[in-house]
Enzyme design. Structure first.
Site, PDB file in Angstrom:
ATOM      1  CG  ASP A 394      -2.049   0.859   1.153  1.00 38.54           C
ATOM      2  OD1 ASP A 394      -2.155   1.803   0.473  1.00 38.54           O
ATOM      3  OD2 ASP A 394      -2.944   0.811   1.998  1.00 38.54           O
ATOM      4  CG  ASP A 455      -9.383   3.112   0.897  1.00 37.63           C
ATOM      5  OD1 ASP A 455      -8.630   2.969   0.079  1.00 37.63           O
ATOM      6  OD2 ASP A 455      -8.970   3.237   2.153  1.00 37.63           O
TER       7      ASP A 455
HETATM    8  C1  GLA Z   1      -5.443   2.405   2.535  1.00 34.46           C
HETATM    9  C2  GLA Z   1      -5.980   1.411   1.691  1.00 34.46           C
HETATM   10  C3  GLA Z   1      -7.011   0.526   2.506  1.00 34.46           C
HETATM   11  C4  GLA Z   1      -6.377  -0.003   3.808  1.00 34.46           C
HETATM   12  C5  GLA Z   1      -5.944   1.296   4.600  1.00 34.46           C
HETATM   13  C6  GLA Z   1      -5.041   0.770   5.636  1.00 34.46           C
HETATM   14  O1  GLA Z   1      -6.343   3.541   2.807  1.00 34.46           O
HETATM   15  O2  GLA Z   1      -6.357   1.893   0.479  1.00 34.46           O
HETATM   16  O3  GLA Z   1      -7.373  -0.349   1.565  1.00 34.46           O
HETATM   17  O4  GLA Z   1      -5.404  -0.873   3.623  1.00 34.46           O
HETATM   18  O5  GLA Z   1      -4.808   2.062   3.709  1.00 34.46           O
HETATM   19  O6  GLA Z   1      -4.457   1.976   6.621  1.00 34.46           O
END
Ligand code: GLA
Length: 644
Positions: A394, A455
């Site tokens: 990520d 997200d």
């Molecule tokens: C980002 C990702 C999410 C999750 C969060 C965790 O926002 O896109 O899917 O993994 O981080 O902090």
């Protein structure tokens, strides 16, 4: 005289400020929509010009308004709020009337003058005001609809509030007869550990026999778990026979031993949307237990994935998450909530399931925990030593050292090649929210799937934005074997609500059917975001329809494309390995609609059999087209067989 008064009154125009409408139902990527303030609660201001009235939002946001065909004009000044304070802010503003874009701003950025919009709304019933992320992630995209107002005559505009729908179950209970589910091809690299539970439904006890297992692999006949190692590359067809009191079934499945490990999209569960920072060892074990107990394992669900917050936080003194982040050799140290990582993956594997872990290429993860920067090689090895089968990588705090796509690719190429050097297969999920059109190069840097956008969030933006704006469509040509577009998790069941308390998915039952159907059509990884341990019958039913899942897991891996769009009705279709086609009839509108698929759009000349996949029922032979009534935001998903 009286009549004339009435006629004059009915044509009299009134005006309502956007900020005087109910802003609560607006969904957006960060924060809340603000009345007469920017999203960060400052005076609305676009390149120095201040506004008393307007709505401050953050991409990706959509404001849906019912106009009842009574509105005449929309006026606003749009732009990025001065409080964004960085050049990275970039967004487009869209005005959509009854599913059609009627206005789009130029690319807006920080310190650019507000752009004035004045559009006619005559005859429009539903208005969408959307701020998107311009394809580079949502960071700092503080979009203002300043001085915004709607002129109307008659019934005043209202914010659209989603209706309350009753849950309804479509999937029939699995037959007591044996049925072998899952994809027809499963991949593994030569010499690496193989672990695959044959997903089989039907009454137990059941006798399982497998012929043609390559040497090095063994079957546990009571659980259906196949483990071992295949030393030589090749395609090994195995014939699985399952027999119980009600009948016998045979199916050939190919074990493909070669370079490609993710032949079909991953299916599993991820801790983020329900547990956030609370995740711990016992939650993960319970998730694995639940996947077996509730029967999901028999429908092909396989991965149990930890998301963020398992490591330690640099500099923290907290009892659980503080302390040194690495040992003397540079190995990452999990927080006290994960006392034995190897023990955890052994447990998950012992259930016939696979385990996934998470980190960031930056110094810290999105939630501020230790990341991999500068420790990539030892982290890849540690994850392999611990026994993980998947890594979500990520972006978050990573700072690219090179410009453009090269900078975006670099950390993923590094981790991709490091994972490739380990002595086990590890699927790599790229999470960088679609930057640099990752779908074009994700596979070339060693990725198996990549998030296509920000997200999805508990605010659910899929419908508010429309599939197109959220970058979840028209990416079909970039999907293929070992290459999957990932539009984020399946947000059904209980999700983390305010204060971390579980809260039911905000999506209506029809929207949940649509999400599951759409993800399957576009060959997306199916990763449940809701609490797997507390699935109610409706949600479990949604996740265990083998005919729907088999579209996702189809080994041809041809993702669906949109073959028709009429108003707010959309038809998506994909070819399947058995020569048939899977078709989704979606209704993005606010009222029930009849949605039609024309045979010519599927390349069919003759009559064809139509099977309803959710209801698992043949609907008969149809000539030229098939149409169905589809509820608001709902779907009818069918398989069209023959007709060529
Ligand atoms: C980002 C990702 C999410 C999750 C969060 C965790 O926002 O896109 O899917 O993994 O981080 O902090």
């Amino acid at each position: 005289m009286n009549l004339l008064c009435i006629a004059l009154a009915s044509t009299q125009l009134s005006s309502v400020s956007l900020s005087d409408l109910n802003l609560a139902p607006i969904h957006q990527g960060w924060g809340h929509a603000m009345k007469n303030r920017s999203v960060t609660d400052t005076v609305l201001s676009i390149n120095g010009r201040k506004f008393d009235k307007g709505v401050g939002t953050h991409a990706i946001s959509t404001f849906r308004i019912r106009l009842f065909g009574k509105a005449t004009q929309f006026h606003a000044l749009v732009g990025i709020d001065d409080n964004a304070k960085v050049n990275r802010a970039s967004a487009y503003f869209h005005i959509i009337g009854d599913g059609k874009e009627i206005w789009k701003s130029p690319l807006m950025g920080w310190k650019r003058d507000a752009v004035e919009v004045n559009v006619s709304l005559k005859g429009i019933k539903t208005l969408n005001l959307t701020v998107d992320d311009a394809g580079d992630g949502i960071d700092y995209d503080h979009g203002d609809w300043a001085d915004a107002s709607i002129q109307f005559s008659g019934r005043a505009p209202e914010t659209l509030v989603p209706p309350i729908e009753k849950e309804y179950i479509l999937t029939p209970p699995p037959s007591p007869k044996p049925k072998i589910n899952g994809p027809s091809r499963v991949g593994v690299r030569p010499g690496h550990p193989f672990l695959y539970t044959l997903p089989i439904t039907g009454l137990r006890p059941m006798k399982l026999v497998v012929h043609g297992l390559p040497s090095g692999l063994n079957l546990n006949p009571s659980s259906g778990l196949i483990t071992g190692r295949v030393s030589k590359a090749g395609t090994y067809p195995i014939v699985v026979t399952a027999k119980n009191q009600k009948g016998t079934i045979k199916r050939t499945i190919q074990i493909v031993c070669g370079d490609e490990i993710a032949l079909t999209p991953q299916m599993g569960w991820n801790s983020w949307y329900i547990w956030l920072g609370q995740v711990n060892d016992s939650i993960m074990r319970q998730a694995a237990d639940a996947m077996v107990r509730n029967g999901m394992i028999q429908h092909g669900w396989q991965y149990v994935n930890i998301d963020d917050c398992w490591a330690r936080v640099p500099g923290s003194n907290d009892r659980q998450i503080g302390g040194p982040t690495r040992d003397a050799e540079g190995r990452i140290i999990p927080s006290s909530k994960f006392p034995n990582m190897k023990g955890l993956t052994d447990y998950i594997h012992s259930k016939g399931l696979k385990a996934g872990i998470y980190t960031s290429p930056g110094p810290t993860t999105c939630a501020g925990f230790e990341g991999a920067l500068g420790h990539e090689a030892i982290d890849a090895k540690t994850f392999a030593d611990w026994g993980y089968d998947l890594l979500k990588y990520d972006w978050c705090s990573y700072q690219a050292t090179e410009k453009g796509d090269e900078g975006l690719k670099k950390p993923y190429r590094l981790m991709g090649s490091l994972l490739r050097q380990q002595n086990r297969d590890m699927v790599l999920n790229l999470c960088q929210y679609g930057m640099g059109q990752v779908w074009k190069w994700g596979k070339s840097v060693g990725g198996h799937s990549w998030r296509t956008a920000g997200d999805l969030g508990a605010g659910y933006t899929m419908y508010q934005d429309g599939f197109d704006l959220y970058g979840r469509s028209h990416l079909e040509k970039y999907a293929g074997v070992g290459a999957f577009n990932d539009p984020d998790y399946i947000l059904v069941g209980n999700l983390a609500g305010p204060g971390g308390k579980p809260k039911k998915s905000p999506f209506t039952p029809n929207e949940q059917y649509s999400q599951m159907s759409f993800w399957c059509l576009v060959a997306a990884p199916l990763i449940l975001g809701g609490d797997i341990a507390t699935l109610d019958p409706f949600t479990l039913n949604l996740l265990t329809n083998d005919e729907v899942i088999s579209v996702d897991q189809d080994s041809l891996v041809k993702a669906a494309s949109r073959v028709a769009k009429v108003g707010e009705s959309e038809v998506w279709a994909r070819p399947l390995e058995d020569g048939s086609q899977a078709v989704g009839l979606f209704n993005m509108g606010e009222e029930e609609a009849t949605v039609q698929v024309n045979w010519k759009d599927l390349g069919l000349k003759h009559s064809a059999m139509v099977r309803d996949l959710w209801r698992q029922r043949n609907l008969g032979k149809f000539h030229g087209s098939f149409s169905a009534k589809v509820p608001r935001h709902g779907v009818v998903m069918v398989k069209v067989i023959g007709g060529r």
